[in-house]
Design an enzyme around this catalytic site. Structure first.
Site, PDB file in Angstrom:
ATOM      1  N   HIS A 119       8.449   5.153  21.033  1.00 31.37           N
ATOM      2  CA  HIS A 119       6.935   4.828  21.546  1.00 31.37           C
ATOM      3  C   HIS A 119       6.948   4.288  23.039  1.00 31.37           C
ATOM      4  CE1 HIS A 119       5.896   4.831  17.502  1.00 31.37           C
ATOM      5  NE2 HIS A 119       6.297   3.678  17.075  1.00 31.37           N
TER       6      HIS A 119
ATOM      7  N   CYS B 295       1.155  -2.791  15.414  1.00 33.28           N
ATOM      8  CA  CYS B 295       1.405  -2.572  14.134  1.00 33.28           C
ATOM      9  C   CYS B 295       0.564  -3.638  13.285  1.00 33.28           C
ATOM     10  CB  CYS B 295       2.648  -2.123  13.630  1.00 33.28           C
ATOM     11  SG  CYS B 295       3.061  -2.100  12.046  1.00 33.28           S
TER      12      CYS B 295
ATOM     13  N   GLU C  65       0.631  -1.219  -0.012  1.00 38.47           N
ATOM     14  CA  GLU C  65       0.106  -0.008  -0.012  1.00 38.47           C
ATOM     15  C   GLU C  65       0.760   1.124  -0.004  1.00 38.47           C
ATOM     16  OE1 GLU C  65      -3.694  -2.135   2.268  1.00 38.47           O
ATOM     17  OE2 GLU C  65      -2.650  -0.277   3.379  1.00 38.47           O
TER      18      GLU C  65
ATOM     19  N   GLY D 110       6.435  -1.895   6.091  1.00 32.76           N
ATOM     20  CA  GLY D 110       7.875  -2.507   6.208  1.00 32.76           C
ATOM     21  C   GLY D 110       8.678  -1.610   6.858  1.00 32.76           C
TER      22      GLY D 110
ATOM     23  N   CYS E 245       5.984  -5.361  15.639  1.00 35.35           N
ATOM     24  CA  CYS E 245       5.825  -4.355  16.811  1.00 35.35           C
ATOM     25  C   CYS E 245       4.424  -4.539  17.203  1.00 35.35           C
ATOM     26  CB  CYS E 245       5.914  -2.969  16.461  1.00 35.35           C
ATOM     27  SG  CYS E 245       7.590  -2.472  15.846  1.00 35.35           S
TER      28      CYS E 245
ATOM     29  N   CYS F  15       6.329  -6.956   7.376  1.00 32.51           N
ATOM     30  CA  CYS F  15       7.248  -6.716   8.425  1.00 32.51           C
ATOM     31  C   CYS F  15       7.588  -7.997   8.991  1.00 32.51           C
ATOM     32  CB  CYS F  15       7.066  -5.299   9.004  1.00 32.51           C
ATOM     33  SG  CYS F  15       8.612  -4.744   9.814  1.00 32.51           S
TER      34      CYS F  15
HETATM   35  N1  SAH Z   1       8.711   0.270  10.070  1.00 34.65           N
HETATM   36  C1  SAH Z   1       9.066   1.860  10.115  1.00 34.65           C
HETATM   37  C2  SAH Z   1       8.106   2.633   9.075  1.00 34.65           C
HETATM   38  C3  SAH Z   1       6.825   1.927   9.107  1.00 34.65           C
HETATM   39  S1  SAH Z   1       5.581   2.196  10.193  1.00 34.65           S
HETATM   40  C4  SAH Z   1       8.847   2.284  11.699  1.00 34.65           C
HETATM   41  O1  SAH Z   1       8.470   1.496  12.418  1.00 34.65           O
HETATM   42  O2  SAH Z   1       9.302   3.207  11.816  1.00 34.65           O
HETATM   43  C5  SAH Z   1       5.511   4.022  10.239  1.00 34.65           C
HETATM   44  C6  SAH Z   1       4.888   4.548  11.607  1.00 34.65           C
HETATM   45  O3  SAH Z   1       3.754   4.070  12.312  1.00 34.65           O
HETATM   46  C7  SAH Z   1       5.886   4.100  12.845  1.00 34.65           C
HETATM   47  O4  SAH Z   1       6.317   5.056  13.531  1.00 34.65           O
HETATM   48  C8  SAH Z   1       4.931   3.079  13.430  1.00 34.65           C
HETATM   49  O5  SAH Z   1       5.221   2.995  14.795  1.00 34.65           O
HETATM   50  C9  SAH Z   1       3.594   3.791  13.248  1.00 34.65           C
HETATM   51  N2  SAH Z   1       2.495   2.858  13.681  1.00 34.65           N
HETATM   52  C10 SAH Z   1       2.504   1.607  13.385  1.00 34.65           C
HETATM   53  N3  SAH Z   1       1.406   1.228  13.809  1.00 34.65           N
HETATM   54  C11 SAH Z   1       0.522   2.016  14.086  1.00 34.65           C
HETATM   55  C12 SAH Z   1      -0.875   2.176  14.662  1.00 34.65           C
HETATM   56  N4  SAH Z   1      -1.473   1.191  14.668  1.00 34.65           N
HETATM   57  N5  SAH Z   1      -1.324   3.405  14.969  1.00 34.65           N
HETATM   58  C13 SAH Z   1      -0.345   4.574  14.886  1.00 34.65           C
HETATM   59  N6  SAH Z   1       0.791   4.245  14.262  1.00 34.65           N
HETATM   60  C14 SAH Z   1       1.230   3.175  14.278  1.00 34.65           C
HETATM   61 FE1  SF4 Z   2       7.445  -2.179  13.625  1.00 35.06          FE
HETATM   62 FE2  SF4 Z   2       7.418  -0.431  11.368  1.00 35.06          FE
HETATM   63 FE3  SF4 Z   2       7.321  -2.916  11.141  1.00 35.06          FE
HETATM   64 FE4  SF4 Z   2       5.319  -2.075  11.931  1.00 35.06          FE
HETATM   65  S1  SF4 Z   2       6.407  -1.715   9.950  1.00 35.06           S
HETATM   66  S2  SF4 Z   2       6.281  -3.837  12.676  1.00 35.06           S
HETATM   67  S3  SF4 Z   2       5.948  -0.475  13.261  1.00 35.06           S
HETATM   68  S4  SF4 Z   2       8.947  -1.821  12.277  1.00 35.06           S
END
Ligand code: SAH
Ligand code: SF4
Length: 378
Positions: free
Chosen positions: A225, A123, A96, A169, A120, A116
């Site tokens: 976070h 996510c 996406e 990712g 996390c 990914c």
């Molecule tokens: N992998 C990278 C970039 C993609 S995620 C990273 O983790 O930074 C982009 C952002 O969205 C990150 O800050 C991530 O922590 C946040 N994010 C992930 N899931 C989320 C959710 N459910 N609500 C709000 N932000 C979220």
């Molecule tokens: Fe974590 Fe970013 Fe991967 Fe989501 S996309 S699992 S926030 S590293």
């Protein structure tokens, strides 16, 4: 270098790579610059339309190479102007891309992997597990397609003025393919974006933060976070490998290499988990007197998640607390709710994934869920 049906896909090659391609064919290096201008500045990918190349060279290129774009599977337009595309990858998978128009700029949020692996806890992408890295062509192709589908800005410039790696990712886990893309985004021969307008967001792959500082100067966002290792180990499991101290040291080294330009720390607001004043104070201690600003992200729920978004008042008070103690803190506005395009909701379609145990648990929970956790904007 990607090849299909014996043709080389030139999309996503940096200037160096294209020059090498031409050198191997006894062509002058400036051909690389010509090609880059056609493709990235004018959106022309058909060699026949590249009128400053000789007929002979065009024929040769047609036989040997192509600019292959990712295929749009569907497009969704939000009432707030946000646009989301699903791009088909292979084996029925999709990734996406989201365009967020704002006064004075148009930000494209791009994906770097199918799924990914970092899992996390909050996510949607992580919950799916990991399938594969995107190629450079698939990553830059998202920008090319968005610019070709969206109207140009009033000043005649392409719609996309800013690019953030905040889609599906972890970009620094796909370092090899992301670097040529960053180079194209900032190169005057391609998109020519200021490095301030290109942001890599990472959950904290420390060695690659240092490497990025050496290889390509772009803005950095770090998904923090949590304010202590016990909590971050749970929310962002890569913390077990690179704990907060180590991560922050890498951040300050990165900032120092950029004349102490600010790093953005993303902080997702999770009700009752990381949103108390004690957490705000801990955050201040970690970031005080450093080149840091904080972006508070209201959590976006998705099917099967156990987390909830902090109340709007809690988020505002948290922000106030940070500001009182001298930190620059903003709250991210949630966009594209009606098309599931908000941060962390990007799930695409990932199959054949390398399943992770946590993701599997959440997927099982999701099957029982009736999507009653649908997003409500803060
Ligand atoms: N992998 C990278 C970039 C993609 S995620 C990273 O983790 O930074 C982009 C952002 O969205 C990150 O800050 C991530 O922590 C946040 N994010 C992930 N899931 C989320 C959710 N459910 N609500 C709000 N932000 C979220
Ligand atoms: Fe974590 Fe970013 Fe991967 Fe989501 S996309 S699992 S926030 S590293």
């Amino acid at each position: 270098m990607t090849t299909t049906a014996a043709k080389t896909n030139l999309l996503g090659m940096s200037q160096d790579m294209l020059e090498r391609y031409f050198a191997e064919r006894d062509e002058k290096p400036f051909r690389a610059r010509q090609l880059m201008q056609w493709v990235y500045q004018r959106g022309i990918v058909d060699f026949d339309d590249m009128t400053d190349l000789s007929k002979k060279l065009r024929d040769r290129l047609k036989a040997d190479a192509a600019f292959e774009l990712p295929q749009v599977q569907s497009r969704h337009d939000s009432v707030d102007g946000t646009v989301k595309w699903l791009f088909a990858t292979d084996c029925g998978q999709a990734i996406e891309t989201v365009f967020i128009p704002e006064p004075g700029r148009g930000t494209l949020c791009i994906s770097s992997q199918v799924g990914c692996a970092l899992d996390c806890a909050f996510c949607a992408t992580g919950a799916q597990g990991f399938n594969r890295n995107l190629t450079s062509a698939e990553i830059i192709g998202q920008v090319l397609v968005a610019n070709s589908e969206l109207p140009r800005r009033d000043n005649g410039e392409p719609a996309v003025t800013n690019v953030v790696f905040m889609g599906m990712g972890e970009p620094l886990a796909n370092y090899r393919n992301v670097i040529p893309v960053l180079r194209l985004l900032v190169s005057d021969r391609a998109y020519g974006l200021s490095w301030r307008r290109v942001t890599v967001s990472t959950s904290g792959i420390v060695p690659h933060i240092d490497k990025l500082g050496e290889d390509c100067n772009v803005a950095l966002a770090v998904s923090l976070h949590a304010t202590n290792d016990a909590l971050r180990d749970r929310l962002v499991p890569i913390n077990r490998l690179h704990p907060i101290d180590e991560l922050l040291e890498a951040c300050w080294r990165y900032a120092a290499g950029q004349a102490n330009r600010f790093i953005t720390f993303e902080y997702v607001m999770l009700r009752g988990v990381n949103d108390s004043f004690a957490h705000a104070d801990e955050l201040c201690e970690l970031l005080a007197n450093r080149p840091a600003k904080v972006n508070l992200i209201p959590f976006n729920p998705f099917t099967g998640t156990e987390f909830r978004r902090s109340a709007a008042d809690t988020i505002r008070h948290f922000q106030e607390r940070l500001r009182q103690r001298g930190l620059v803190a903003t709250i991210r506005r949630t966009r594209g709710d009606d098309i599931d395009a908000a941060c962390g909701q990007l799930a695409g379609e990932v199959s054949n994934r390398v399943r992770n145990r946590l993701g599997e648990k959440r997927r099982r929970a999701a099957n029982k869920d009736d999507r009653s956790t649908k997003v409500v904007s803060a």
